[in-house]
Design a protein around this motif. Structure first.
Motif, PDB file in Angstrom:
ATOM      1  N   VAL A 177       0.826  -1.211   0.000  1.00 26.35           N
ATOM      2  CA  VAL A 177       0.000   0.000   0.000  1.00 26.35           C
ATOM      3  C   VAL A 177       0.856   1.255   0.000  1.00 26.35           C
ATOM      4  N   TYR A 178       1.868   1.279   0.842  1.00 28.66           N
ATOM      5  CA  TYR A 178       2.645   2.506   1.058  1.00 28.66           C
ATOM      6  C   TYR A 178       4.015   2.489   0.387  1.00 28.66           C
ATOM      7  N   GLY A 179       4.442   1.323  -0.072  1.00 28.24           N
ATOM      8  CA  GLY A 179       5.727   1.237  -0.765  1.00 28.24           C
ATOM      9  C   GLY A 179       6.928   1.568   0.096  1.00 28.24           C
ATOM     10  N   GLY A 180       6.729   1.563   1.424  1.00 25.40           N
ATOM     11  CA  GLY A 180       7.829   1.914   2.320  1.00 25.40           C
ATOM     12  C   GLY A 180       8.051   3.409   2.451  1.00 25.40           C
ATOM     13  N   TRP A 181       7.127   4.204   1.915  1.00 24.89           N
ATOM     14  CA  TRP A 181       7.272   5.663   1.927  1.00 24.89           C
ATOM     15  C   TRP A 181       6.255   6.342   2.846  1.00 24.89           C
ATOM     16  N   GLU A 182       5.673   5.591   3.776  1.00 29.42           N
ATOM     17  CA  GLU A 182       4.684   6.187   4.677  1.00 29.42           C
ATOM     18  C   GLU A 182       5.309   7.323   5.498  1.00 29.42           C
ATOM     19  N   ARG A 183       4.534   8.346   5.704  1.00 31.30           N
ATOM     20  CA  ARG A 183       5.027   9.510   6.460  1.00 31.30           C
ATOM     21  C   ARG A 183       4.669   9.363   7.938  1.00 31.30           C
ATOM     22  N   PHE A 184       5.341   8.425   8.562  1.00 31.38           N
ATOM     23  CA  PHE A 184       5.070   8.166   9.978  1.00 31.38           C
ATOM     24  C   PHE A 184       6.255   8.572  10.839  1.00 31.38           C
ATOM     25  N   ALA A 311      -1.280   6.296  18.164  1.00 29.67           N
ATOM     26  CA  ALA A 311      -2.403   6.009  17.260  1.00 29.67           C
ATOM     27  C   ALA A 311      -2.702   7.203  16.365  1.00 29.67           C
ATOM     28  N   LYS A 312      -2.664   8.399  16.914  1.00 27.76           N
ATOM     29  CA  LYS A 312      -2.941   9.603  16.129  1.00 27.76           C
ATOM     30  C   LYS A 312      -1.904   9.788  15.027  1.00 27.76           C
ATOM     31  N   GLN A 313      -0.653   9.464  15.334  1.00 27.16           N
ATOM     32  CA  GLN A 313       0.404   9.565  14.330  1.00 27.16           C
ATOM     33  C   GLN A 313       0.194   8.549  13.208  1.00 27.16           C
ATOM     34  N   MET A 314      -0.248   7.346  13.614  1.00 33.91           N
ATOM     35  CA  MET A 314      -0.521   6.311  12.609  1.00 33.91           C
ATOM     36  C   MET A 314      -1.678   6.714  11.706  1.00 33.91           C
ATOM     37  N   VAL A 315      -2.753   7.173  12.313  1.00 36.30           N
ATOM     38  CA  VAL A 315      -3.936   7.584  11.555  1.00 36.30           C
ATOM     39  C   VAL A 315      -3.591   8.754  10.627  1.00 36.30           C
ATOM     40  N   GLN A 316      -2.797   9.688  11.126  1.00 35.31           N
ATOM     41  CA  GLN A 316      -2.387  10.836  10.314  1.00 35.31           C
ATOM     42  C   GLN A 316      -1.603  10.375   9.089  1.00 35.31           C
ATOM     43  N   ALA A 317      -0.669   9.442   9.284  1.00 38.19           N
ATOM     44  CA  ALA A 317       0.133   8.930   8.168  1.00 38.19           C
ATOM     45  C   ALA A 317      -0.748   8.241   7.137  1.00 38.19           C
ATOM     46  N   MET A 318      -1.733   7.492   7.623  1.00 34.34           N
ATOM     47  CA  MET A 318      -2.629   6.771   6.716  1.00 34.34           C
ATOM     48  C   MET A 318      -3.542   7.740   5.964  1.00 34.34           C
ATOM     49  N   ASN A 319      -3.990   8.786   6.640  1.00 32.98           N
ATOM     50  CA  ASN A 319      -4.861   9.773   5.996  1.00 32.98           C
ATOM     51  C   ASN A 319      -4.097  10.611   4.965  1.00 32.98           C
ATOM     52  N   ILE A 320      -2.834  10.951   5.292  1.00 32.45           N
ATOM     53  CA  ILE A 320      -2.010  11.716   4.343  1.00 32.45           C
ATOM     54  C   ILE A 320      -1.837  10.921   3.055  1.00 32.45           C
ATOM     55  N   HIS A 321      -1.550   9.636   3.212  1.00 35.53           N
ATOM     56  CA  HIS A 321      -1.362   8.778   2.038  1.00 35.53           C
ATOM     57  C   HIS A 321      -2.645   8.710   1.210  1.00 35.53           C
ATOM     58  N   GLN A 322      -3.774   8.564   1.900  1.00 40.22           N
ATOM     59  CA  GLN A 322      -5.056   8.469   1.205  1.00 40.22           C
ATOM     60  C   GLN A 322      -5.360   9.752   0.459  1.00 40.22           C
ATOM     61  N   HIS A 323      -5.030  10.891   1.089  1.00 42.18           N
ATOM     62  CA  HIS A 323      -5.270  12.193   0.462  1.00 42.18           C
ATOM     63  C   HIS A 323      -4.399  12.358  -0.787  1.00 42.18           C
ATOM     64  N   GLU A 324      -3.113  11.977  -0.645  1.00 36.47           N
ATOM     65  CA  GLU A 324      -2.193  12.114  -1.777  1.00 36.47           C
ATOM     66  C   GLU A 324      -2.596  11.197  -2.919  1.00 36.47           C
ATOM     67  N   LYS A 325      -3.100  10.021  -2.562  1.00 33.97           N
ATOM     68  CA  LYS A 325      -3.541   9.064  -3.570  1.00 33.97           C
ATOM     69  C   LYS A 325      -4.740   9.629  -4.334  1.00 33.97           C
ATOM     70  N   SER A 326      -5.664  10.237  -3.585  1.00 33.80           N
ATOM     71  CA  SER A 326      -6.844  10.836  -4.214  1.00 33.80           C
ATOM     72  C   SER A 326      -6.433  12.001  -5.111  1.00 33.80           C
ATOM     73  N   TYR A 327      -5.437  12.768  -4.654  1.00 29.54           N
ATOM     74  CA  TYR A 327      -4.972  13.943  -5.406  1.00 29.54           C
ATOM     75  C   TYR A 327      -4.358  13.515  -6.738  1.00 29.54           C
ATOM     76  N   GLU A 328      -3.639  12.370  -6.712  1.00 35.40           N
ATOM     77  CA  GLU A 328      -2.998  11.866  -7.929  1.00 35.40           C
ATOM     78  C   GLU A 328      -4.031  11.510  -8.994  1.00 35.40           C
TER      79      GLU A 328
END
Length: 334
Positions: A177-184, A311-328
């Motif tokens: 999912v994240y390719g090892g590039w998650e922003r955590f 948990a908040k840091q994890m959720v934030q990283a997952m949401n950032i990825h989802q947002h960037e994916k949607s933006y692409e």
């Protein structure tokens, strides 16, 4: 209406400390597992759900789909299972053979089957050195071969509660999912501000005061070990400071965290409610078991606000990825 909340499962759930934290971070619990009947009772009374029992008897295929797996699994020695044992289980997990017979194996088989986007595993600090580092090495290799990038750190609960409590946290993100590039990043821990006085009651039942026999024994025991140059002994907590780590054995004599009651009265144990506060549980959390069981439960639990920060840091990283994916996927307007 479909919920946008991240779904998580709560394994080795205890009394639900991890659940409280992830719910505060915006998650929705869809499955829990805990074998201890007294912990189940506390969990049921606080969440309205009875956790599934022994995880070793749970079919991984029956576990609901989820985004995050959360587990505070016990630490056990690892041994390579024999071929006959593997065949008897009817499983062929390849590299997972090394963890069969341990409770970590049950976490690994659920991760392998359900492929959560991320997970949080919590354990004692000494997991890294357990069995000369072999246990930790097997755990990390197993998780990486399952296809997860790892973030590992030892954090101290003293930044959130007046208790020195170091635990190791292993965070994993699915590389598919994240390719090892998650922003955590692990949370930035601020200077400890809480003091023991913040969790103590002004008036406490005399039943928590140590008997003369026990108090004399603890003093003699401490003096004997001090003479030998050892550091064993009771711990009188500084009301303006932090205390030692609350353990599951606290019910035995309370010796690691004692509260002074002046020169005219023996020290006392913490009450179960004070133990709850020491772990960052809210006042609304219901204590529905005996003092002995409550001490075991809170001693085995987690520092809730520390888990919430992670948990908040994890959720934030997952949401950032989802947002960037949607933006692409947005069309480019020229």
């Amino acid at each position: 209406m479909k919920s946008n909340k991240l779904k998580f499962i709560d394994l080795f759930a205890g009394i639900g400390g991890m659940r409280l934290a992830f719910e505060k971070a915006g998650g929705k619990c869809v499955f829990s597992s805990e074998w201890d009947k007294y912990a189940q009772k506390t969990y049921l009374n606080n969440f309205g759900e009875l956790p599934e029992g022994d995880i070793t008897n749970i079919d991984e295929k029956s576990v609901p789909d989820h985004d995050i797996l959360v587990a505070g699994f016990p630490c056990q020695p690892f041994s390579i299972a024999g071929v006959s044992k593997k065949n008897s289980l009817g499983r062929d997990h390849g590299f997972l053979d090394k963890t069969q017979g341990t409770l970590f194996f049950d976490v690994a088989r659920i991760i392998k089957e359900k492929r959560p986007r991320a997970f949080l595993l919590e354990n004692v600090k000494n997991l890294k050195s357990h069995d000369k580092g072999r246990t930790f090495k097997v755990i990390c290799e197993t998780l990486e071969k399952l296809g997860y990038s790892l973030h590992v750190k030892v954090l101290d609960g003293k930044h959130f509660v007046p208790q020195h409590r170091e635990r190791i946290f292993i965070i994993g993100f699915d590389t598919n999912v994240y390719g090892g590039w998650e922003r955590f990043d692990f949370p930035e821990l601020e200077k400890p501000l809480k003091r023991m006085n913040d969790v103590l009651d002004d008036r406490v039942d005399d039943k928590y005061t140590l008997s003369n026999k026990l108090w004399n024994y603890l003093q003699e025991y401490a003096a004997k070990h001090k003479a030998k140059g050892n550091g064993f002994g009771f711990g009188l907590a500084d009301p303006e400071g932090i205390c030692r780590t609350l353990s599951a054995r606290y019910y035995k004599d309370g010796s690691e965290i004692l509260i002074s009651q002046g020169d005219d009265k023996n020290p006392r144990r913490l009450t179960p409610r004070e133990c709850a506060r020491l772990q960052g549980y809210p006042e609304s959390f219901k204590i529905v078991v005996s003092d002995t069981q409550a001490y075991k439960q809170f001693g085995n639990s987690v520092v809730v606000p520390l888990i919430e920060a992670i948990a908040k840091q994890m959720v934030q990283a997952m949401n950032i990825h989802q947002h960037e994916k949607s933006y692409e996927k947005e069309p480019v307007v020229i």
